[in-house]
Scaffold this motif. Structure first.
Motif, PDB file in Angstrom:
ATOM      1  N   GLN A  91      41.381  40.375  51.901  1.00 51.03           N
ATOM      2  CA  GLN A  91      42.181  39.162  51.308  1.00 51.03           C
ATOM      3  C   GLN A  91      41.400  37.754  51.426  1.00 51.03           C
ATOM      4  O   GLN A  91      41.425  37.004  50.310  1.00 51.03           O
ATOM      5  N   ARG A  92      40.869  37.652  52.441  1.00 53.55           N
ATOM      6  CA  ARG A  92      40.170  36.394  52.593  1.00 53.55           C
ATOM      7  C   ARG A  92      38.985  36.228  52.035  1.00 53.55           C
ATOM      8  O   ARG A  92      38.604  35.188  51.260  1.00 53.55           O
ATOM      9  N   LEU A  93      38.074  37.221  51.619  1.00 51.81           N
ATOM     10  CA  LEU A  93      37.040  37.193  50.655  1.00 51.81           C
ATOM     11  C   LEU A  93      37.515  37.010  49.454  1.00 51.81           C
ATOM     12  O   LEU A  93      36.906  36.215  48.424  1.00 51.81           O
ATOM     13  N   THR A  94      38.467  37.784  48.711  1.00 56.51           N
ATOM     14  CA  THR A  94      39.024  37.493  47.224  1.00 56.51           C
ATOM     15  C   THR A  94      39.386  35.864  46.878  1.00 56.51           C
ATOM     16  O   THR A  94      39.329  35.669  46.020  1.00 56.51           O
ATOM     17  N   THR A  95      40.205  35.520  48.266  1.00 58.83           N
ATOM     18  CA  THR A  95      40.568  34.111  47.927  1.00 58.83           C
ATOM     19  C   THR A  95      39.217  33.118  47.965  1.00 58.83           C
ATOM     20  O   THR A  95      39.314  32.256  47.081  1.00 58.83           O
ATOM     21  N   ALA A  96      38.158  33.290  48.663  1.00 61.89           N
ATOM     22  CA  ALA A  96      36.983  32.487  48.811  1.00 61.89           C
ATOM     23  C   ALA A  96      35.975  32.816  47.592  1.00 61.89           C
ATOM     24  O   ALA A  96      35.475  32.053  47.226  1.00 61.89           O
ATOM     25  N   PHE A  97      36.173  34.122  47.048  1.00 57.44           N
ATOM     26  CA  PHE A  97      35.291  34.401  45.890  1.00 57.44           C
ATOM     27  C   PHE A  97      36.105  34.989  44.709  1.00 57.44           C
ATOM     28  O   PHE A  97      36.525  36.284  44.545  1.00 57.44           O
ATOM     29  N   PRO A  98      37.151  34.050  44.071  1.00 59.98           N
ATOM     30  CA  PRO A  98      37.872  34.516  42.911  1.00 59.98           C
ATOM     31  C   PRO A  98      37.312  35.297  41.819  1.00 59.98           C
ATOM     32  O   PRO A  98      38.226  36.012  41.136  1.00 59.98           O
ATOM     33  N   ARG A  99      35.966  35.449  41.613  1.00 62.84           N
ATOM     34  CA  ARG A  99      35.508  36.027  40.491  1.00 62.84           C
ATOM     35  C   ARG A  99      35.290  37.555  40.889  1.00 62.84           C
ATOM     36  O   ARG A  99      34.947  38.379  40.103  1.00 62.84           O
ATOM     37  N   ASP A 111      33.023  46.691  49.363  1.00 66.23           N
ATOM     38  CA  ASP A 111      32.269  46.248  48.543  1.00 66.23           C
ATOM     39  C   ASP A 111      33.048  45.375  47.452  1.00 66.23           C
ATOM     40  O   ASP A 111      34.338  46.004  47.122  1.00 66.23           O
ATOM     41  N   PHE A 112      32.547  44.484  47.045  1.00 69.69           N
ATOM     42  CA  PHE A 112      33.232  43.694  45.676  1.00 69.69           C
ATOM     43  C   PHE A 112      32.446  43.438  44.678  1.00 69.69           C
ATOM     44  O   PHE A 112      30.795  43.288  44.995  1.00 69.69           O
ATOM     45  N   ALA A 113      32.762  43.405  43.555  1.00 70.44           N
ATOM     46  CA  ALA A 113      31.908  43.058  42.307  1.00 70.44           C
ATOM     47  C   ALA A 113      32.546  42.142  41.347  1.00 70.44           C
ATOM     48  O   ALA A 113      33.998  42.376  41.427  1.00 70.44           O
ATOM     49  N   ASN A 114      32.044  41.630  40.337  1.00 70.31           N
ATOM     50  CA  ASN A 114      32.504  41.195  39.232  1.00 70.31           C
ATOM     51  C   ASN A 114      32.644  41.911  37.959  1.00 70.31           C
ATOM     52  O   ASN A 114      32.339  41.584  36.987  1.00 70.31           O
ATOM     53  N   SER A 115      32.547  43.181  37.991  1.00 73.83           N
ATOM     54  CA  SER A 115      32.002  44.019  37.155  1.00 73.83           C
ATOM     55  C   SER A 115      33.001  44.430  36.149  1.00 73.83           C
ATOM     56  O   SER A 115      32.641  44.410  34.759  1.00 73.83           O
ATOM     57  N   GLN A 116      34.008  44.001  36.047  1.00 71.36           N
ATOM     58  CA  GLN A 116      35.210  43.751  35.195  1.00 71.36           C
ATOM     59  C   GLN A 116      35.222  42.402  34.335  1.00 71.36           C
ATOM     60  O   GLN A 116      35.955  42.574  33.202  1.00 71.36           O
ATOM     61  N   GLU A 117      34.453  41.747  34.560  1.00 71.98           N
ATOM     62  CA  GLU A 117      34.389  40.129  34.225  1.00 71.98           C
ATOM     63  C   GLU A 117      33.527  40.349  32.813  1.00 71.98           C
ATOM     64  O   GLU A 117      32.475  40.783  32.825  1.00 71.98           O
ATOM     65  N   THR A 118      34.219  39.764  31.696  1.00 73.16           N
ATOM     66  CA  THR A 118      33.264  39.706  30.426  1.00 73.16           C
ATOM     67  C   THR A 118      32.522  38.517  30.553  1.00 73.16           C
ATOM     68  O   THR A 118      32.932  37.455  31.087  1.00 73.16           O
ATOM     69  N   ALA A 127      26.905  32.396  37.979  1.00 69.36           N
ATOM     70  CA  ALA A 127      26.231  33.807  37.981  1.00 69.36           C
ATOM     71  C   ALA A 127      26.939  34.604  37.271  1.00 69.36           C
ATOM     72  O   ALA A 127      27.998  34.553  36.950  1.00 69.36           O
ATOM     73  N   MET A 128      26.040  35.515  36.346  1.00 68.94           N
ATOM     74  CA  MET A 128      26.505  36.414  35.521  1.00 68.94           C
ATOM     75  C   MET A 128      26.962  37.474  36.307  1.00 68.94           C
ATOM     76  O   MET A 128      28.020  38.275  36.079  1.00 68.94           O
ATOM     77  N   PHE A 129      26.235  37.962  37.386  1.00 68.40           N
ATOM     78  CA  PHE A 129      26.342  39.261  38.465  1.00 68.40           C
ATOM     79  C   PHE A 129      26.947  38.582  39.700  1.00 68.40           C
ATOM     80  O   PHE A 129      26.213  38.022  40.318  1.00 68.40           O
ATOM     81  N   LEU A 130      27.859  39.077  40.432  1.00 71.69           N
ATOM     82  CA  LEU A 130      28.093  38.656  41.885  1.00 71.69           C
ATOM     83  C   LEU A 130      28.450  40.106  42.514  1.00 71.69           C
ATOM     84  O   LEU A 130      29.222  40.977  41.895  1.00 71.69           O
ATOM     85  N   GLU A 131      27.540  40.538  43.670  1.00 67.11           N
ATOM     86  CA  GLU A 131      27.876  41.462  44.281  1.00 67.11           C
ATOM     87  C   GLU A 131      28.195  41.034  45.814  1.00 67.11           C
ATOM     88  O   GLU A 131      27.340  40.159  46.091  1.00 67.11           O
ATOM     89  N   LEU A 132      29.095  41.482  46.556  1.00 68.73           N
ATOM     90  CA  LEU A 132      29.559  41.114  47.835  1.00 68.73           C
ATOM     91  C   LEU A 132      29.754  42.401  48.757  1.00 68.73           C
ATOM     92  O   LEU A 132      30.387  43.249  48.128  1.00 68.73           O
ATOM     93  N   LYS A 133      28.991  42.508  49.799  1.00 70.22           N
ATOM     94  CA  LYS A 133      29.070  43.489  50.570  1.00 70.22           C
ATOM     95  C   LYS A 133      29.628  43.004  51.954  1.00 70.22           C
ATOM     96  O   LYS A 133      28.764  42.002  52.566  1.00 70.22           O
ATOM     97  N   ALA A 134      30.487  43.620  52.704  1.00 71.51           N
ATOM     98  CA  ALA A 134      30.890  43.334  54.147  1.00 71.51           C
ATOM     99  C   ALA A 134      30.662  44.531  54.871  1.00 71.51           C
ATOM    100  O   ALA A 134      31.133  45.630  54.704  1.00 71.51           O
TER     101      ALA A 134
END
Length: 151
Positions: A91-99, A111-118, A127-134
């Motif tokens: 929850q805290r990461l999706t709040t800080a990284f809304p994309r 694992d988080f990514a913005n793979s569904q973002e057009t 950034a076109m691509f975001l990848e977040l790994k905790a």
């Protein structure tokens, strides 16, 4: 008269060939100078610049932040690493990284990514691509790594 015309033609051809060779050599050495040295080598950068590029903010209670410019001469890329408490991590990461959206929940971490973002939905200049790994670490903390890049 005929020989004189042929000589002018040969002179123009020789000068043109010499000009093309000289321009090619200058362009080659200029390209080599641009792509060698510091360009493309990871270097420290302000974490606020990285967060702005990612369209994010540093999460509350994040510590030990380290940010690096990993881009090349034709693309932009940044990496950010920090540690934060595991409590309400997703929850805290999706709040800080809304994309980004949660894409994986493993025993070792999230694992988080913005793979569904057009591309049309992507904010200009970000950034076109975001990848977040905790990754869960000893105790009740997690080591978070963000990669934000264009390709």
């Amino acid at each position: 008269m005929h020989v004189e015309r042929r000589d002018r033609w040969l002179t123009r051809l020789s000068v043109s060939f010499l000009a093309v060779a000289l321009i090619t050599a200058v362009a080659y050495f200029g390209f080599c100078a641009l792509t060698s040295g510091e360009v493309g080598k990871p270097s420290a950068v302000s974490c606020s610049d990285v967060m702005k590029f990612a369209g994010a903010s540093m999460p509350a209670q994040a510590t030990g932040a380290s940010c690096t410019d990993t881009g090349g001469w034709m693309d932009r890329g940044y990496t950010a690493e920090f540690t934060m408490p595991q409590t309400d991590l997703a929850q805290r990461l999706t709040t800080a990284f809304p994309r980004v959206r949660l894409t994986g929940d493993r025993a070792e971490g999230l694992d988080f990514a913005n793979s569904q973002e057009t591309n049309e939905a992507r904010p200009s200049g970000q950034a076109m691509f975001l990848e977040l790994k905790a990754t869960y670490t000893a105790g009740s903390t997690a080591r978070v790594t963000l990669e934000a890049f264009n390709s």
